[in-house]
Design an enzyme around this catalytic site. Structure first.
Site, PDB file in Angstrom:
ATOM      1  N   LYS A 129     -13.625  28.564 -36.536  1.00 27.18           N
ATOM      2  CA  LYS A 129     -13.799  29.698 -35.617  1.00 27.18           C
ATOM      3  C   LYS A 129     -13.114  30.911 -36.221  1.00 27.18           C
ATOM      4  O   LYS A 129     -11.956  30.832 -36.643  1.00 27.18           O
ATOM      5  CB  LYS A 129     -13.156  29.332 -34.272  1.00 27.18           C
ATOM      6  CG  LYS A 129     -13.028  30.493 -33.293  1.00 27.18           C
ATOM      7  CD  LYS A 129     -12.504  29.989 -31.954  1.00 27.18           C
ATOM      8  CE  LYS A 129     -12.193  31.123 -31.002  1.00 27.18           C
ATOM      9  NZ  LYS A 129     -11.840  30.683 -29.660  1.00 27.18           N
TER      10      LYS A 129
HETATM   11  C1  R5P Z   1      -7.868  31.656 -29.528  1.00 27.40           C
HETATM   12  O1  R5P Z   1      -7.727  31.444 -30.629  1.00 27.40           O
HETATM   13  C2  R5P Z   1      -7.773  30.678 -28.453  1.00 27.40           C
HETATM   14  O2  R5P Z   1      -8.485  29.533 -28.718  1.00 27.40           O
HETATM   15  C3  R5P Z   1      -8.077  31.329 -27.183  1.00 27.40           C
HETATM   16  O3  R5P Z   1      -7.361  30.754 -26.148  1.00 27.40           O
HETATM   17  C4  R5P Z   1      -9.518  31.490 -26.821  1.00 27.40           C
HETATM   18  O4  R5P Z   1     -10.350  30.534 -27.352  1.00 27.40           O
HETATM   19  C5  R5P Z   1      -9.964  32.866 -27.154  1.00 27.40           C
HETATM   20  O5  R5P Z   1     -11.190  33.194 -26.591  1.00 27.40           O
HETATM   21  P1  R5P Z   1     -11.594  34.706 -26.382  1.00 27.40           P
HETATM   22  O6  R5P Z   1     -10.863  35.511 -27.413  1.00 27.40           O
HETATM   23  O7  R5P Z   1     -13.068  34.743 -26.608  1.00 27.40           O
HETATM   24  O8  R5P Z   1     -11.212  35.100 -24.998  1.00 27.40           O
END
Ligand code: R5P
Length: 301
Positions: free
Chosen positions: A203
Site C-alpha cells: 500500500k
Molecule cells: C495507514 O497507514 C493506516 O493503515 C490507516 O489507519 C488507514 O488505513 C489510512 O486510511 P486513509 O488514509 O485512507 O484514511
C-alpha cells in the site's frame, strides 16, 4: 459404509480436451500456494483484478477517528460495496458481521499512539489468531527512512515468514514520516524494499509525478492509500489516475467514511476502480447516489 454395489463404469475422459492451466490473475502471485492465491482472490476481485479495500483501522493508533465513532452504524452499511475490509481484530470480533464474505485484511502491527513516535511499532498479533479469524491477509506498517526503520522492516519480514507458514499473505504499508518527501523516488524505494523482502502486496500513496514508475518497479500489486479527506471529485480523480497508472486498486478510509454520503462514495470509487469509469462520470454517479442516500436518511428519521 458407502454403497459400492453397482458402481457405474467410468467412460468419459474428454481425451480431446487439454487440461486447463490458467495463470493466477495477480502480478507476482503466480508461484504462491493455492491457499495464498485463494485468499488474495478475496482481497482483489478476480474479474477486474483490482480492489476497493475499505480502511477502518485508524483506531489502532488514534482512537475513535471522525466517521468511525460507531463502526456498527457508519461502516456496516458500506460493507456490501467493499471488495475487502482493512481493520483491527478488536473491531472485527466485536462489530463486523461474521457473514461478511469478502476479504478481511487484518492490522497486525501497532504499539505507539499518536502521542508517541509512530515508527516504534511491533507485531501486535499472533498468526494463529489471524488464521482463527479466517482473514485474507495481514497488514504491517513499514517506515522506510523513519526512526525505527529496521525494526519495522523486521516486523514485516517476521510476519511474512509466519504468514507463509499459515498460508496468509502480507500487505506492506509504506508509512511516511512528517518530514519526509512524498515523491516517486521515495515510494519506489519504499515499495520495492517491501516487495523484495516478501510482502505480497503493498500500500502506498499516489504522487502526481511518476506514479507509473512506482507501480512498474514493484513486482507485486500496489494499492493506493487514500490519505486525508479531499473533495469527492478530487478523490475520484486520484483513484482514476492511480489505477490508470498501474495500481491494482485502492485502500481508502477517510475519503469514503468522512464523505457527506459514504454509501454513494464507495460505489463511485468502485465504478472507477473496477470499471475504469472516468472521474467526471463517477462524480455524476456519486451525486445521483448521494441524493438517494440523503433521501433515504430523511425517510428513516
Ligand atoms: C495507514 O497507514 C493506516 O493503515 C490507516 O489507519 C488507514 O488505513 C489510512 O486510511 P486513509 O488514509 O485512507 O484514511
Amino acid at each position: 459404509m458407502p454403497d459400492v454395489d453397482d458402481l457405474k463404469d467410468t467412460k468419459n475422459y474428454h481425451l480431446d480436451v487439454p487440461a486447463k492451466h490458467e495463470p493466477f490473475f495477480l502480478k507476482g502471485a503466480g508461484a504462491l500456494d493455492w491457499g495464498m492465491q485463494n485468499r488474495l482472490a478475496r482481497v482483489f476481485n478476480p474479474a477486474s483484478g483490482r480492489t476497493v479495500m475499505l480502511a477502518i483501522d485508524h483506531g489502532y493508533f488514534q482512537g475513535p477517528t471522525a466517521g468511525l465513532e460507531r463502526v456498527d452504524v457508519n461502516i456496516v452499511p458500506l460493507l456490501p460495496h467493499a471488495t475487502a475490509l482493512m481493520c483491527t481484530r478488536g473491531i472485527l470480533r466485536t462489530t463486523v458481521p461474521a457473514a461478511f464474505a469478502n476479504g478481511v485484511v487484518l492490522r497486525a502491527s501497532g504499539g505507539p499512539s499518536i502521542l508517541k513516535e509512530l515508527s516504534n511499532e511491533q507485531l501486535a498479533i499472533d498468526v494463529d489468531d489471524a488464521a482463527r479469524l479466517n482473514v485474507a491477509a495481514m497488514a504491517v506498517q513499514v517506515f522506510i527512512g523513519g526512526e525505527f526503520e529496521t525494526q519495522s522492516v523486521h516486523n514485516m519480514t517476521r510476519l511474512v515468514d509466519q504468514g507463509i507458514r499459515a498460508g496468509i499473505p502480507t500487505l506492506g504499508v509504506t508509512a511516511v514520516g512528517k518530514n519526509m518527501t512524498r515523491d516517486a523516488r521515495y515510494f519506489r524505494l519504499a515499495t520495492r524494499i517491501c516487495a523484495e523482502l516478501g510482502a505480497h502486496f503493498v500500500k502506498t500513496y499516489y504522487v502526481e509525478e511518476g506514479f507509473e514508475t512506482v507501480t512498474a518497479s514493484c513486482p507485486v500489486p500496489i494499492v493506493m492509500a487514500g490519505g486525508k479527506k479531499l473533495a469527492e471529485r478530487d478523490a475520484l480523480t486520484m483513484a482514476y489516475r492511480a489505477v490508470s497508472e498501474g495500481a491494482a486498486g485502492v485502500d481508502m478510509g477517510r475519503n469514503i467514511f468522512q464523505s457527506e454520503a459514504p454509501v454513494a462514495m464507495i460505489q463511485a470509487v468502485g465504478a472507477v476502480v473496477h470499471q475504469l469509469m472516468k472521474p467526471e462520470q463517477a462524480y455524476d454517479l456519486y451525486q445521483t447516489l448521494r441524493r438517494d442516500e440523503q433521501r433515504g436518511r430523511r425517510v428513516a428519521v
